[in-house]
Design a protein around this motif. Structure first.
Motif, short mmCIF file in Angstrom:
data_model
loop_
_atom_site.label_atom_id
_atom_site.label_comp_id
_atom_site.label_asym_id
_atom_site.label_seq_id
_atom_site.Cartn_x
_atom_site.Cartn_y
_atom_site.Cartn_z
N ARG A 152 0.83 -1.20 0.00
CA ARG A 152 0.00 0.00 0.00
C ARG A 152 0.87 1.26 0.00
O ARG A 152 0.60 2.21 -0.71
CB ARG A 152 -0.93 0.00 1.21
CG ARG A 152 -1.83 1.22 1.24
CD ARG A 152 -3.01 1.03 2.15
NE ARG A 152 -2.62 1.10 3.56
CZ ARG A 152 -3.52 1.12 4.56
NH1 ARG A 152 -4.81 1.05 4.30
NH2 ARG A 152 -3.12 1.18 5.80
N GLU A 153 1.94 1.22 0.82
CA GLU A 153 2.83 2.38 0.86
C GLU A 153 3.52 2.61 -0.48
O GLU A 153 3.76 3.74 -0.88
CB GLU A 153 3.88 2.20 1.97
CG GLU A 153 3.38 2.74 3.31
CD GLU A 153 4.17 2.18 4.47
OE1 GLU A 153 5.40 2.05 4.34
OE2 GLU A 153 3.54 1.84 5.50
N GLY A 155 2.22 2.16 -3.16
CA GLY A 155 1.21 2.57 -4.13
C GLY A 155 0.75 1.46 -5.06
O GLY A 155 0.09 1.71 -6.07
N ARG A 158 -4.37 -0.93 -2.98
CA ARG A 158 -5.27 0.08 -2.43
C ARG A 158 -6.34 -0.62 -1.61
O ARG A 158 -7.02 -1.53 -2.11
CB ARG A 158 -5.94 0.87 -3.56
CG ARG A 158 -4.99 1.82 -4.30
CD ARG A 158 -5.74 2.51 -5.43
NE ARG A 158 -6.33 1.54 -6.36
CZ ARG A 158 -7.64 1.42 -6.60
NH1 ARG A 158 -8.49 2.20 -6.00
NH2 ARG A 158 -8.07 0.51 -7.44
N PHE A 159 -6.47 -0.23 -0.36
CA PHE A 159 -7.53 -0.76 0.50
C PHE A 159 -7.63 0.12 1.73
O PHE A 159 -6.70 0.86 2.05
CB PHE A 159 -7.25 -2.21 0.89
CG PHE A 159 -5.89 -2.41 1.49
CD1 PHE A 159 -5.67 -2.18 2.84
CD2 PHE A 159 -4.81 -2.79 0.69
CE1 PHE A 159 -4.41 -2.35 3.38
CE2 PHE A 159 -3.55 -2.97 1.23
CZ PHE A 159 -3.34 -2.74 2.58
N ASP A 160 -8.75 0.02 2.43
CA ASP A 160 -9.00 0.91 3.57
C ASP A 160 -8.39 0.41 4.86
O ASP A 160 -7.59 1.07 5.48
CB ASP A 160 -10.51 1.06 3.79
CG ASP A 160 -11.13 1.87 2.68
OD1 ASP A 160 -10.37 2.45 1.89
OD2 ASP A 160 -12.36 1.93 2.61
N GLY A 204 -6.79 -4.10 -5.24
CA GLY A 204 -6.65 -2.96 -6.13
C GLY A 204 -5.42 -3.03 -7.00
O GLY A 204 -5.03 -2.03 -7.60
N ARG B 201 -14.15 -5.55 -6.02
CA ARG B 201 -12.89 -5.41 -6.77
C ARG B 201 -12.35 -6.75 -7.20
O ARG B 201 -11.79 -6.89 -8.29
CB ARG B 201 -11.87 -4.65 -5.93
CG ARG B 201 -12.12 -3.15 -5.99
CD ARG B 201 -10.86 -2.38 -5.76
NE ARG B 201 -10.29 -2.72 -4.48
CZ ARG B 201 -9.99 -1.84 -3.53
NH1 ARG B 201 -10.22 -0.55 -3.73
NH2 ARG B 201 -9.47 -2.23 -2.41
N GLN B 215 -7.88 6.16 2.57
CA GLN B 215 -7.03 5.23 3.32
C GLN B 215 -7.01 5.66 4.77
O GLN B 215 -7.15 6.83 5.08
CB GLN B 215 -5.61 5.25 2.76
CG GLN B 215 -5.57 4.80 1.31
CD GLN B 215 -4.20 4.27 0.96
OE1 GLN B 215 -3.27 4.36 1.75
NE2 GLN B 215 -4.06 3.71 -0.22
#
Lengths: 216, 216
Positions: A152-153, A155, A158-160, A204, B201, B215
DNA sequence: CCAGGATTATACTGATTAGTATATTATTCA
DNA sequence: TGAATAATATACTAATCAGTATAATCCTGG
């Protein structure tokens, strides 16, 4: 058997025979625990499938629950091994995750009986073994979370919610123990491919061209 | 109790009391089956938690296994109900799937003990009950598959293998029974949101703006 | 305030089975 | 060949527990 010949140097034939006996006992235990459950399976039943009797089993294993511990530990250890190997690779997060999911799926499918037994019979494990196995599961979870966070860092993913995302991903793969059978129509390779594609997309990430391209 | 007063018209107080007793018995059975397992839980133990004795339980339930059947059936029935309702909506595949996943997740979280007990104790169900519940699960699977197929044909979802994709999606949601606890830090609503985002997704659908945007 | 059915408890039975004490057999080494 | 020991079997014990027979209560209508 009889009197054991003096050990020559390390591994000898008798160790192998003893190991084989243990494996065969475990194998029959897996079959019965898987099909009937741990508690409803009597040690007599395990022995009977081997054409032997109860004390034969007790000669090779201290107790019935030791069979269960060995079975549960094995599945988890294998899973942890491939996962730890995947995150240790010198690759990008997406490539590492792809490898992780593919290998983890393979372990779950190959050892689906062990995994199913573990999930069902966790409560019957003695405290100490349960703790040992739980620690391995925590390691698995940490590896997976760290990799998701890294991606995620970077890029790439992508997720919450990291904690939930990681549990969801673990669930996608692990849950295969609940539906996979030897007789399943789809080959393991294809299941693993599909799993990789779904996991990556659920995070993502765009799956690599090879998977998730064509429709069948 | 004592002599039951003559029934007035349909529901009367005594029916309610009897129903309450059954519910309380079932509730304690759920607690114990969840924490200790079905077989290691004695009927005496269930009764004791109610400050009653074994024949009290047997007066209200024919057998110990009837408790298990009721518990397992309930969880599955609830899940099937919300899933059937979702696919029957007059909406597009993506909206229907979103609703399905959200409601299904809610059921799994709300009834995670029932679901956990069912998964663990399937083998202890009598043939006939097992078949009834298996039929409900098949219905769930068919609903989900039909919806995925519909969405793929409509060009909303993209995936390779329908059977595997449907099992993976079912696993993402169902598996929550294995990790969810009342004490879980993330609120249910947020878990459901995250689940929806990941499922959509993973099927190649773009989640709606509301979910999966920020995020944390 | 008593009769009768509804409800709950006490006390038992029968079956199962993990684990073990003891006997037996098999095999090797001296 | 004959200890000595490894491996396996026979036969038992002790504990657990689902389910039930029987007895005791308790309410409600009359």
């Amino acid at each position: 058997m009889g009197k054991r010949p003096r050990a020559v140097e390390g591994e000898n034939l008798w160790d192998e025979i003893t190991a084989l006996k243990r494996e065969r006992i475990l194998g029959e235990a897996v079959e019965l625990f898987y099909r009937k459950g741990y508690l409803p399976t009597s040690v007599d039943a395990v022995a009977e499938r081997l054409g032997a009797t109860k004390p034969f089993v007790y000669y090779h294993f201290k107790s019935k629950v030791d069979l269960l511990v060995e079975i549960c530990e094995r599945g988890t250890r294998e899973a942890l091994a491939v996962i730890a190997a995947a995150v240790a690779l010198d690759l990008g997060p997406q490539e590492k995750l792809e490898r992780l999911v593919r290998d983890f799926t393979a372990v779950v499918l190959d050892h689906h009986k062990l995994v199913a037994i573990y999930f069902r019979e966790q409560l019957n494990l003695p405290e100490e073994a349960a703790a040992r196995i739980a620690a391995m599961r925590r390691d698995i979870d940490h590896h997976l979370r760290a990799l998701l966070a890294e991606g995620r860092e970077a890029g790439v993913f992508r997720f919450d919610n990291l904690a939930v995302a990681s549990l969801i991903v673990a669930g996608m793969v692990s849950y295969a123990f609940a539906w996979y059978r030897e007789s399943f129509s789809v080959p393991r390779e294809e299941i693993a491919d599909t799993m990789v594609a779904h996991v990556l997309r659920s995070l993502g990430a765009e799956p690599l061209a090879r998977v998730g391209a064509a429709q069948r």
